[in-house]
Scaffold this motif. Structure first.
Motif, PDB file in Angstrom:
ATOM      1  N   ASP A   1      -5.413  -7.453  -0.489  1.00  0.00           N
ATOM      2  CA  ASP A   1      -4.122  -7.104   0.125  1.00  0.00           C
ATOM      3  C   ASP A   1      -3.779  -8.046   1.265  1.00  0.00           C
ATOM      4  O   ASP A   1      -2.690  -7.978   1.823  1.00  0.00           O
ATOM      5  CB  ASP A   1      -4.157  -5.649   0.641  1.00  0.00           C
TER       6      ASP A   1
ATOM      7  N   SER B   1      -3.060  -4.256  -4.817  1.00  0.00           N
ATOM      8  CA  SER B   1      -2.857  -5.670  -4.493  1.00  0.00           C
ATOM      9  C   SER B   1      -2.110  -6.332  -5.638  1.00  0.00           C
ATOM     10  O   SER B   1      -1.897  -5.742  -6.687  1.00  0.00           O
ATOM     11  CB  SER B   1      -4.216  -6.347  -4.270  1.00  0.00           C
TER      12      SER B   1
ATOM     13  N   PRO C   1       1.363  -4.053  -0.565  1.00  0.00           N
ATOM     14  CA  PRO C   1      -0.056  -3.912  -0.894  1.00  0.00           C
ATOM     15  C   PRO C   1      -0.772  -3.146   0.215  1.00  0.00           C
ATOM     16  O   PRO C   1      -0.332  -3.159   1.359  1.00  0.00           O
ATOM     17  CB  PRO C   1      -0.556  -5.355  -0.966  1.00  0.00           C
TER      18      PRO C   1
END
Lengths: 603, 239
Positions: A125, A414, A420
């Motif tokens: 992320d 992600s 994310p």
């Protein structure tokens, strides 16, 4: 040097009780001090711990972060996860190569830097990411990494690279890391406010049997992905014969795309330790071990300090929370880079100071686990949920989520989505609703449950996220328009080839052959027979492998064959003459042509 | 086997078989004169369960290694369906192509269990591509040598040395396709291995061999010249 080595090894071994069972800690210390565990060091360690030298060599050669060759003062491990690749890790890699003048796997001539690749380190992320010694650096670009290298060359320490620390506890001096939590949605189980010791005291007011009953009532199932009933696991472990029993917390979060445990340990470490303590009480154990993946070594000091605080508060140690006769303590065991150690029996092997080999079943860990004693291994999120169950109640917990999947699940998201990060959602949420929540509704594919899970196409977006439908240990990787799902599958196979422990034939060799044939199709050199070949090969690896790694490693191919079959069919060639399409006669003759100075006249 | 109260009754390919509690499928089958193909298993040592050639299907639903799975009452074992035979063939073929097995000049030829298994299964040529790994040879020992080109990582040498010779001689290093057999020392001659050790004779292939006496048995008199591997076990059933 040799004298230093001997003194140091003796010292480290003594600190670890000259116990070969603490091989991970010993090797980690030697590696950190001498930047390698040399053949000489292995002999010394074996002497000091009164074990076989081959045991030491077996361990050193098994884990990614150990090296027999001397590494640089600064080791830069760039993450080569598929999401990092999508976010530009190739540029970062190029910048590193230029700046350092070496390739991956090499050390600069001045002995200052070593460059290496490593699989997903739990930061997709905030990709691209890298681990520099034990410091995690995030959101990299070519320029950013160049600047970091220059600073380090000028004498900065890795900690100096942290200019702006991340949110929440990441900014605590004990962590002080640039890692961010990215918590997007908070739910009632993990991220709701909680008071220390409330759950523990409620549990200790019950008998151990009642504690197990309460967990059964909650319907809690293992959060690592397998989904086994936590209450049953504890019941088996409690019922198993043996004076000493152990609780283990699996914090070897290695499934690519998963990073929820990182956030739980950062923000809710007390909840996890409290859950472990309740578990220890329930099964009749005096000792717990939290096995922390090597990539999260930056958290070790912090977690140790939380444990120390709990000891000071009387929540660990003798007569825990005033409960007469209940003694319990926890230690943190660091790994050193091996995905397979997320498998519970491999995790136990690693804690015992050996190679992270999966153990033969039966016996199961509940009967014969750590040091041969009954052991319950549960996930980080499972323990945190246990704490909540005893603050509220089993019944309260079971009212959240869906039938068969009670409670909430932390999803780590992600890839190609706008937001994310971490989402705590009740089980049973439709995938499409989740995609809208994270801003990934354009997805052409979602990898649910990481590489060992399933790559689904939009037809499946109406399915729900729960154990009995779309099961996931937390990894959700989103792939938007234009992404090549077969290349994604190939990247995942590369991961499994590297991370197989090599114990059994199908996983050790079979994954190599799966990848070879998949790549052949991606290169446009495959024919129809290659699809049938892959189907049979994947089945063989799946059903004959010894553990979950090999039983799921063909999934990237089987799920793309099922859900993205057109991607294969559009790339294969007609091959009526049944030629070996991948054989390129000119390429094969290039070397001979160079030696003889002439090209073949026939081709 | 004599019947007694403790005996467990189960079936292999529909044939009723009896075994004792604690026995594995492979052990019980063997006593009943039924051969379950295997490479890493060696009688008398702890089963390793790594080659997976003994894979069987239980109850029509799940597969396991017959060498490590204990028997239980009413178990239905499939040891010979086409499905099972296909799986085993695939595994043997993998063992051939992940290593460097040149049967035509290997001195274990004719006495090699891997080669014999391929013959028994009717494998003419493996379907997988050859990997041609680089592998080291250790000829430091006066009487024995290790040729890792031929090693199938079965651990028979590791466990035989430990359990029967009482010595730590062999172990494993590396992982995945890079896993290899190592010795307890920098080279084989550093270890306590002796030519007369059981471990020196435990290798199913030509990875650990004596230095003298290569090709001692002439063609025609070698272990598997007359009958396929496993015939000795199957012969019991006729008696």
């Amino acid at each position: 040097m040799s004298q230093n080595l001997e003194t140091f090894v003796k010292h480290v071994c003594r600190e670890n009780g000259n116990d070969a069972g603490r091989m991970m800690d010993i090797c980690r210390a030697v590696q950190a001090e001498f930047r390698c565990v040399s053949p000489e060091a292995m002999t010394l360690i074996a002497q000091e711990c009164n074990c076989d030298r081959s045991q030491v060599e077996g361990v050193v050669s098994f884990y990614h972060f150990f090296s027999t060759k001397k590494q640089g003062e600064v080791v830069i491990w760039l993450c080569d996860d598929v999401i990092d690749e999508m976010k530009g890790s190739a540029d970062v890699a190029e910048a590193l190569k230029q700046e350092l003048g070496v390739d991956f796997g090499q050390t600069t001539t001045d002995g200052k830097f070593t460059l290496g690749w490593t699989p997903c380190m739990g930061l997709p992320d905030q990709a691209p990411a890298a681990m520099i010694n034990e410091e995690l650096v995030t959101n990299l670009t070519g320029d950013k990494i160049r600047e970091m290298v220059r600073e380090l060359r000028a004498g900065a320490s890795v900690k100096d690279l942290v200019k702006v620390p991340g949110d929440g506890m990441n900014a605590d001096p004990r962590l002080n890391t640039m890692v961010s939590n990215n918590i997007r949605v908070k739910g009632p189980v993990i991220f709701a406010d909680i008071e220390n010791a409330v759950g523990l005291k409620a549990a200790l007011a019950k008998t151990p049997e009642e504690v197990i009953e309460e967990v059964k009532t909650s319907g809690l199932r293992g959060r690592g992905g397998a989904g086994f009933s936590t209450g049953l696991k504890w019941m088996f472990t409690r019922g198993a014969e043996g004076e000493q029993k152990y609780i283990m917390c699996n914090a070897d979060e290695g499934e690519p795309g998963t990073f929820k445990d990182r956030i739980i340990l950062t923000e809710c470490a007390d909840m996890v330790f409290e859950g472990m303590t309740i578990a220890g009480y329930a099964i009749g154990s005096t000792e717990g071990v939290l096995y922390l993946r090597g990539e999260y070594a930056y958290m070790k000091e912090y977690l140790d300090s939380v444990l120390e605080e709990r000891r000071d508060a009387g929540l660990l140690g003798k007569n825990v929370a005033g409960k007469e006769g209940f003694d319990y303590d926890i230690r943190v065991q660091l790994g050193a880079g091996a995905y397979v150690c997320g498998e519970e029996s491999a995790l136990i092997s690693s804690c015992e100071g050996t190679r992270g080999d999966v153990k033969t079943r039966p016996p199961y860990p509940a009967q014969k686990g750590y040091k041969g004693k009954p052991t319950s291994v549960n996930n980080v999120e499972t323990f945190a949920s246990v704490n909540r169950i005893f603050v509220n109640s089993g019944q309260w917990f079971s009212a959240t989520g869906s039938c068969g999947s009670s409670g909430t699940k932390l999803l780590s998201v992600s890839g190609d989505c706008k937001r994310p990060g971490i989402y705590e959602v009740p089980f049973g949420m439709k995938l499409i609703d989740f995609l809208k929540m994270c801003g990934g509704e354009d997805a052409i594919a979602v990898q649910v449950g990481g590489p060992s899970g399933e790559l689904v196409n939009p037809d499946a977006f109406g399915r729900s996220i729960e154990y009995d439908d779309l099961a996931t240990g937390g990894s959700m990787m989103v792939f938007g328009p234009g992404r090549d799902v077969l290349k994604v599958a190939s990247k995942f196979l590369e991961f499994f080839v590297e991370e197989s422990c090599g114990y059994c034939t199908p996983c050790r060799a079979g994954n190599v052959f799966i990848k070879e044939r998949l790549d052949r199709i991606i290169d446009g050199k495959g024919d129809k027979d290659d699809i049938a070949y892959l189907e049979q090969l994947c089945n063989t690896v799946k059903v004959t492998s010894r553990c979950g790694l090999g039983q799921t490693s063909p999934n990237p191919v089987t799920s793309t064959l099922k859900n993205f079959r057109g991607e294969y069919e559009s790339r294969i060639q007609e091959n009526p003459d049944r030629m070996e399409l991948s054989f390129d006669i000119n390429a094969e003759l290039t070397e001979a042509a160079a030696i003889t100075g002439r090209m073949s006249e026939h081709f | 086997m004599e019947q007694n109260l403790e005996a467990i009754t189960f079936t292999i390919d529909g044939v009723e078989v009896q075994g004792m509690p604690g026995q594995t499928i492979l052990e019980a089958a063997e006593e009943a004169g039924i051969y379950v193909p295997r490479l890493c298993q060696l009688k008398g040592i702890t089963p390793h369960g790594s080659c997976r050639v003994c894979t069987v299907k239980v109850g029509g639903s799940w597969t396991c290694a017959a060498c490590t799975q204990p028997i239980y009452e009413g178990m239905e074992v499939d040891n010979s369906s086409e499905e099972i035979q296909t799986l085993r063939k695939d595994l043997v073929e993998m063992l051939f192509t992940e290593g460097n097995h040149y049967c035509m000049f290997c001195d274990k030829s004719g006495n090699c269990e891997l080669q014999a298994m391929a013959y028994r299964m009717g494998i003419m040529a493996p379907k997988y591509p050859y990997i041609y790994p680089e592998a080291e040879l250790d000829a430091s020992h006066p009487d024995l040598f290790i040729d890792r080109n031929r090693c199938i990582l079965c651990a028979r040498c590791v466990n035989t040395a430990q359990e029967q010779d009482g010595k730590s001689v062999f172990d494993f290093a590396g992982r995945g396709p890079h896993k290899k057999i190592i010795v307890n020392g920098e080279k084989l001659s550093d270890t306590q291995l002796a030519a007369a050790d059981k471990a020196a004779d435990a290798c199913p292939v030509g990875a650990i061999l004596p230095k003298k006496g290569a090709y001692a048995k002439p063609v025609g008199a070698r272990d598997y010249d007359d009958a396929p591997i496993g015939s000795d076990i199957e012969a019991k059933v006729c008696k």
